[in-house]
Design an enzyme around this catalytic site. Structure first.
Site, short mmCIF file in Angstrom:
data_model
loop_
_atom_site.label_atom_id
_atom_site.label_comp_id
_atom_site.label_asym_id
_atom_site.label_seq_id
_atom_site.Cartn_x
_atom_site.Cartn_y
_atom_site.Cartn_z
N GLU A 248 0.72 -1.15 -0.05
CA GLU A 248 0.01 0.27 -0.10
C GLU A 248 1.10 1.24 -0.08
OE1 GLU A 248 -2.98 0.41 3.22
OE2 GLU A 248 -3.57 2.13 2.66
N LYS B 264 -2.49 -1.83 -3.32
CA LYS B 264 -3.66 -0.96 -2.67
C LYS B 264 -3.09 0.38 -2.72
CE LYS B 264 -6.15 -0.30 1.79
NZ LYS B 264 -6.80 -0.83 2.85
C1 5MM Z 1 -8.39 1.44 8.48
O1 5MM Z 1 -7.40 2.41 8.43
C2 5MM Z 1 -6.13 2.05 8.08
C3 5MM Z 1 -5.03 2.83 8.87
O2 5MM Z 1 -5.10 2.80 10.06
P1 5MM Z 1 -3.79 3.57 10.87
O3 5MM Z 1 -3.64 4.84 10.46
O4 5MM Z 1 -4.35 3.73 12.32
O5 5MM Z 1 -2.65 2.48 10.99
C4 5MM Z 1 -5.55 2.26 6.87
O6 5MM Z 1 -4.19 1.76 6.44
C5 5MM Z 1 -6.56 1.69 5.89
O7 5MM Z 1 -6.25 0.46 5.66
C6 5MM Z 1 -6.21 2.38 4.59
O8 5MM Z 1 -5.56 3.57 4.49
C7 5MM Z 1 -7.50 2.53 3.74
O9 5MM Z 1 -8.56 3.26 4.55
P2 5MM Z 1 -9.42 4.11 3.80
O10 5MM Z 1 -10.10 4.88 5.13
O11 5MM Z 1 -8.35 5.21 3.47
O12 5MM Z 1 -10.28 3.51 2.79
#
Ligand code: 5MM
Length: 342
Positions: A178, A220
């Site tokens: 990601e 991702k």
């Molecule tokens: C669910 O949020 C994840 C991040 O948590 P932390 O910042 O607490 O580590 C994040 O990595 C998430 O998996 C991705 O960014 C995708 O989430 P969004 O909300 O951007 O779809």
């Protein structure tokens, strides 16, 4: 050592037609912010109850192939004592785990970050596999600005993402890679495209050099957007075209799937953008979702920390999962939002 074939099979199952991933891997600090927004205290029991609500939603498995868990969550259980990974497996949902330790300030690089968590990762991956995880996730972040992202930031994060991915494959876990170019700021869609393309190119150079088998990985990425603070925001068609152009230039066809993050887009935008990209298919890779906020925001609000709202929370989650499932095949329409609201 898990055969490469098994990793490729798991990766393909995560991007099965009509399905995508729920990112429920908020660290303790992030879930606290989410709970603060609904005025619910972030206790271990409240976090468990909220995740249980999502994971026991009947029918979600029709649209959700996998769930990314956090270290605390993978060790928690439902009220009847079934561990969350086991509960998900029984529903036909593949459990995954976030294994990075967060983005930390990058030394001698103002405003930039590097993601940490490689020390002891081999041992942690082994434990997570025993706990039931079949895939993992590591997120690197890049900001757009004057001279940013720097080549220094691009390469240290690409190197770390590839080291993580190689360790995952050795441990029998599919790595979700990601690289997230943050869309805060007033940048143009062209600037977003340049930064995203640069980050992706470095990531695929490092993955190749570190012997990672691409057919046992997923990407991702962020979508290519104009900054949230830009005076003129790109519309759905412009976002779909710019994102696809960038991905076609920088992501090898051997990658089985691209599972976008939502990154602070509205729920409807995240669904509409994915839908528009799939309408332009077929593509060399499956185009799917791995949304956190865009799948959970309405559910969190409907639940509000009250046990009597459990069903309302589950319906809100199921609704977003269904619409994003439709976007996987380009069959979503804005009317589907209205029909549900009626
Ligand atoms: C669910 O949020 C994840 C991040 O948590 P932390 O910042 O607490 O580590 C994040 O990595 C998430 O998996 C991705 O960014 C995708 O989430 P969004 O909300 O951007 O779809």
């Amino acid at each position: 050592m898990i055969a490469a074939q098994e990793l490729a099979t798991t990766a393909r199952a995560l991007v099965a037609e009509g399905k995508g991933i729920l990112a429920a891997d908020e660290s303790t600090g992030t879930i606290k912010k989410r709970f603060d927004s609904i005025e619910v205290e972030s206790t271990e029991e409240n976090r468990r109850a909220y995740r249980q609500m999502l994971f026991t939603t009947a029918g979600a498995a029709d649209f959700v192939s996998g769930v990314i868990l956090y270290d605390e969550t993978i060790r928690q259980s439902s009220e009847d004592g079934t561990s969350f990974p086991e509960l998900l497996e029984r529903e036909g949902i593949i459990p995954g785990i976030k294994v990075d330790c967060g983005a930390k300030p990058l030394a001698l690089a103002d405003g930039e970050t590097v993601t940490e968590g490689l020390d002891g990762l081999r041992e942690r991956l082994e434990e997570y596999r025993q706990l039931g995880a079949r895939f993992a996730k590591w997120r690197a972040t890049y900001s757009i600005g004057d001279g940013l992202p720097s080549e220094y930031c691009v390469w240290v994060n690409a190197h770390a993402l590839a080291r993580y991915a190689a360790l995952c494959q050795e441990a029998g876990l599919v790595p979700i890679v990601e690289p997230e170019v943050l869309q805060e700021g007033a940048h143009t869609i062209e600037e977003s495209s340049r930064a995203t393309g640069r980050a992706l190119q470095a990531v695929y150079t490092e993955l190749h050099d570190q012997r990672v088998e691409l057919d046992g990985t997923l990407l991702k990425p962020n979508m290519v957007l104009s900054g949230y603070g830009a005076a003129q925001r790109a519309d759905v068609d412009e976002v779909a075209d710019a994102t696809l152009e960038c991905l076609y230039r920088h992501v090898p066809a051997a990658v089985p799937g691209i599972v976008f993050l939502s990154g602070g887009q509205t729920d409807e935008d995240a669904t509409a953008h994915l839908n528009a990209m799939n309408q332009r298919g077929p593509h060399p890779w499956e185009l799917s979702f791995s949304y956190g906020r865009a799948l959970q925001a309405p559910a969190l609000k409907a639940w509000g920390g009250r046990p009597e709202n459990l069903e309302a929370g589950q319906q809100a989650y199921l609704h977003r999962a269904r619409l994003n499932g439709a976007a996987r095949t380009g069959s979503y329409s804005a009317e589907m939002e209205e029909r549900a609201a009626a």
